[in-house]
Motif scaffolding. Structure first.
Motif, mmCIF file in Angstrom:
data_model
loop_
_atom_site.group_PDB
_atom_site.id
_atom_site.type_symbol
_atom_site.label_atom_id
_atom_site.label_comp_id
_atom_site.label_asym_id
_atom_site.label_seq_id
_atom_site.Cartn_x
_atom_site.Cartn_y
_atom_site.Cartn_z
ATOM 1 N N ILE A 9 -3.038 14.080 15.416
ATOM 2 C CA ILE A 9 -3.053 12.618 15.525
ATOM 3 C C ILE A 9 -3.051 11.990 14.140
ATOM 4 C CG2 ILE A 9 -4.457 10.647 16.249
ATOM 5 C CD1 ILE A 9 -5.332 12.352 18.654
ATOM 6 N N LEU A 10 -3.841 12.523 13.222
ATOM 7 C CA LEU A 10 -3.868 11.983 11.861
ATOM 8 C C LEU A 10 -2.520 12.154 11.163
ATOM 9 C CD1 LEU A 10 -7.389 13.095 10.620
ATOM 10 C CD2 LEU A 10 -6.615 10.801 11.175
ATOM 11 N N LYS A 11 -1.891 13.306 11.368
ATOM 12 C CA LYS A 11 -0.565 13.532 10.784
ATOM 13 C C LYS A 11 0.446 12.541 11.347
ATOM 14 C CE LYS A 11 3.121 16.881 10.514
ATOM 15 N NZ LYS A 11 3.719 18.050 11.133
ATOM 16 N N ASP A 12 0.379 12.319 12.648
ATOM 17 C CA ASP A 12 1.280 11.372 13.296
ATOM 18 C C ASP A 12 1.019 9.950 12.803
ATOM 19 O OD1 ASP A 12 3.332 10.646 14.976
ATOM 20 O OD2 ASP A 12 2.085 10.586 16.781
ATOM 21 N N ALA A 13 -0.245 9.603 12.589
ATOM 22 C CA ALA A 13 -0.589 8.261 12.103
ATOM 23 C C ALA A 13 -0.064 8.038 10.689
ATOM 24 C CB ALA A 13 -2.096 8.057 12.145
ATOM 25 N N ILE A 14 -0.217 9.032 9.836
ATOM 26 C CA ILE A 14 0.274 8.898 8.467
ATOM 27 C C ILE A 14 1.796 8.812 8.442
ATOM 28 C CG2 ILE A 14 0.476 10.112 6.252
ATOM 29 C CD1 ILE A 14 -2.409 11.132 6.778
ATOM 30 N N THR A 15 2.455 9.638 9.247
ATOM 31 C CA THR A 15 3.914 9.606 9.325
ATOM 32 C C THR A 15 4.402 8.248 9.824
ATOM 33 O OG1 THR A 15 3.926 11.972 9.792
ATOM 34 C CG2 THR A 15 5.938 10.760 10.284
ATOM 35 N N THR A 16 3.735 7.712 10.831
ATOM 36 C CA THR A 16 4.110 6.411 11.368
ATOM 37 C C THR A 16 3.920 5.317 10.329
ATOM 38 O OG1 THR A 16 3.524 7.116 13.593
ATOM 39 C CG2 THR A 16 3.671 4.751 13.212
ATOM 40 N N ALA A 17 2.812 5.357 9.604
ATOM 41 C CA ALA A 17 2.565 4.355 8.566
ATOM 42 C C ALA A 17 3.625 4.427 7.467
ATOM 43 C CB ALA A 17 1.174 4.550 7.975
ATOM 44 N N LEU A 18 4.011 5.634 7.092
ATOM 45 C CA LEU A 18 5.055 5.778 6.071
ATOM 46 C C LEU A 18 6.405 5.275 6.567
ATOM 47 C CD1 LEU A 18 4.163 9.242 4.529
ATOM 48 C CD2 LEU A 18 3.935 7.002 3.460
ATOM 49 N N LYS A 19 6.738 5.587 7.818
ATOM 50 C CA LYS A 19 8.008 5.120 8.379
ATOM 51 C C LYS A 19 8.039 3.601 8.486
ATOM 52 C CE LYS A 19 9.292 9.017 11.335
ATOM 53 N NZ LYS A 19 9.449 9.420 12.749
ATOM 54 N N ALA A 20 6.923 3.002 8.889
ATOM 55 C CA ALA A 20 6.888 1.554 9.080
ATOM 56 C C ALA A 20 6.862 0.810 7.748
ATOM 57 C CB ALA A 20 5.680 1.167 9.926
ATOM 58 N N GLY A 21 6.210 1.369 6.748
ATOM 59 C CA GLY A 21 6.077 0.669 5.483
ATOM 60 C C GLY A 21 7.129 0.992 4.448
ATOM 61 N N ALA A 22 7.822 2.095 4.624
ATOM 62 C CA ALA A 22 8.782 2.548 3.617
ATOM 63 C C ALA A 22 9.897 1.547 3.312
ATOM 64 C CB ALA A 22 9.373 3.890 4.019
ATOM 65 N N PRO A 23 10.519 0.912 4.294
ATOM 66 C CA PRO A 23 11.617 -0.008 3.938
ATOM 67 C C PRO A 23 11.173 -1.127 2.996
ATOM 68 C CG PRO A 23 11.654 0.427 6.283
ATOM 69 C CD PRO A 23 10.398 1.041 5.755
ATOM 70 N N ILE A 24 10.041 -1.734 3.287
ATOM 71 C CA ILE A 24 9.563 -2.831 2.448
ATOM 72 C C ILE A 24 9.156 -2.312 1.069
ATOM 73 C CG2 ILE A 24 7.689 -4.497 2.189
ATOM 74 C CD1 ILE A 24 7.898 -5.030 5.167
ATOM 75 N N LEU A 25 8.462 -1.190 1.029
ATOM 76 C CA LEU A 25 8.017 -0.658 -0.252
ATOM 77 C C LEU A 25 9.187 -0.238 -1.137
ATOM 78 C CD1 LEU A 25 4.963 1.484 0.890
ATOM 79 C CD2 LEU A 25 4.923 -0.642 -0.406
ATOM 80 N N LEU A 26 10.173 0.428 -0.553
ATOM 81 C CA LEU A 26 11.316 0.884 -1.343
ATOM 82 C C LEU A 26 12.137 -0.273 -1.903
ATOM 83 C CD1 LEU A 26 12.486 3.950 0.773
ATOM 84 C CD2 LEU A 26 11.259 3.963 -1.403
ATOM 85 N N VAL A 27 12.345 -1.296 -1.093
ATOM 86 C CA VAL A 27 13.099 -2.458 -1.565
ATOM 87 C C VAL A 27 12.313 -3.189 -2.646
ATOM 88 C CG1 VAL A 27 13.963 -4.721 -0.879
ATOM 89 C CG2 VAL A 27 14.475 -2.731 0.507
ATOM 90 N N SER A 28 11.017 -3.305 -2.462
ATOM 91 C CA SER A 28 10.181 -3.967 -3.468
ATOM 92 C C SER A 28 10.207 -3.219 -4.794
ATOM 93 C CB SER A 28 8.749 -4.077 -2.943
ATOM 94 O OG SER A 28 7.914 -4.635 -3.917
ATOM 95 N N ILE A 29 10.140 -1.902 -4.740
ATOM 96 C CA ILE A 29 10.200 -1.099 -5.965
ATOM 97 C C ILE A 29 11.570 -1.243 -6.638
ATOM 98 C CG2 ILE A 29 10.275 1.280 -6.817
ATOM 99 C CD1 ILE A 29 8.063 1.908 -4.773
ATOM 100 N N ALA A 30 12.637 -1.204 -5.857
ATOM 101 C CA ALA A 30 13.983 -1.317 -6.418
ATOM 102 C C ALA A 30 14.198 -2.682 -7.080
ATOM 103 C CB ALA A 30 15.028 -1.079 -5.331
ATOM 104 N N VAL A 31 13.783 -3.734 -6.401
ATOM 105 C CA VAL A 31 13.942 -5.079 -6.969
ATOM 106 C C VAL A 31 13.088 -5.226 -8.218
ATOM 107 C CG1 VAL A 31 13.507 -7.536 -6.551
ATOM 108 C CG2 VAL A 31 14.637 -6.161 -4.818
ATOM 109 N N GLY A 32 11.877 -4.709 -8.193
ATOM 110 C CA GLY A 32 11.016 -4.769 -9.370
ATOM 111 C C GLY A 32 11.611 -4.030 -10.551
#
Length: 89
Positions: A9-32
Motif C-alpha cells: 500500500i505504501l509503495k502504491d501510495a508513493i507511486t500514485t503521488a509521483l504520477k500525479a505530481g510529476a507533470p507539474i513538477l517537471l514543467v516547473s523545473i523546465a520553465v525555471g
C-alpha cells in the motif's frame, strides 16, 4: 493486515503521488531552468521574472492534466477501498 500488504500500500501510495505530481513538477523545473539561463545571459535579476511564468505554466499544466491526475488518484482510492472491504471479511 500483513506487513507485505502495508508495504504494498505504501509503495502504491508513493507511486500514485509521483504520477500525479510529476507533470507539474517537471514543467516547473523546465520553465525555471529556461528562465535561469535567460537571466544569466541577459544579467536581469528580477524575481518576478521567474515567478510569473512558472505560475502561469503550472496553472496551464494543472488544467490540461487535471483529468489524468484525477483518474490516477481516483484509481488509487478505489484500490484502497477494495482492500478495506476485503480486510473486514
Amino acid at each position: 493486515m500483513s506487513e507485505d500488504m502495508v508495504i504494498g500500500i505504501l509503495k502504491d501510495a508513493i507511486t500514485t503521488a509521483l504520477k500525479a505530481g510529476a507533470p507539474i513538477l517537471l514543467v516547473s523545473i523546465a520553465v525555471g531552468l529556461i528562465i535561469s539561463v535567460f537571466q544569466a545571459t541577459t544579467q536581469i535579476q528580477e524575481q518576478t521574472l521567474t515567478f510569473v511564468p512558472k505560475l502561469i505554466t503550472v496553472a496551464l499544466v494543472g488544467l490540461v492534466g487535471a483529468k489524468f491526475m484525477g483518474q490516477t488518484v481516483m484509481s488509487f482510492t478505489e484500490r484502497i477501498f477494495e482492500i478495506i472491504a476485503n480486510i473486514t471479511q
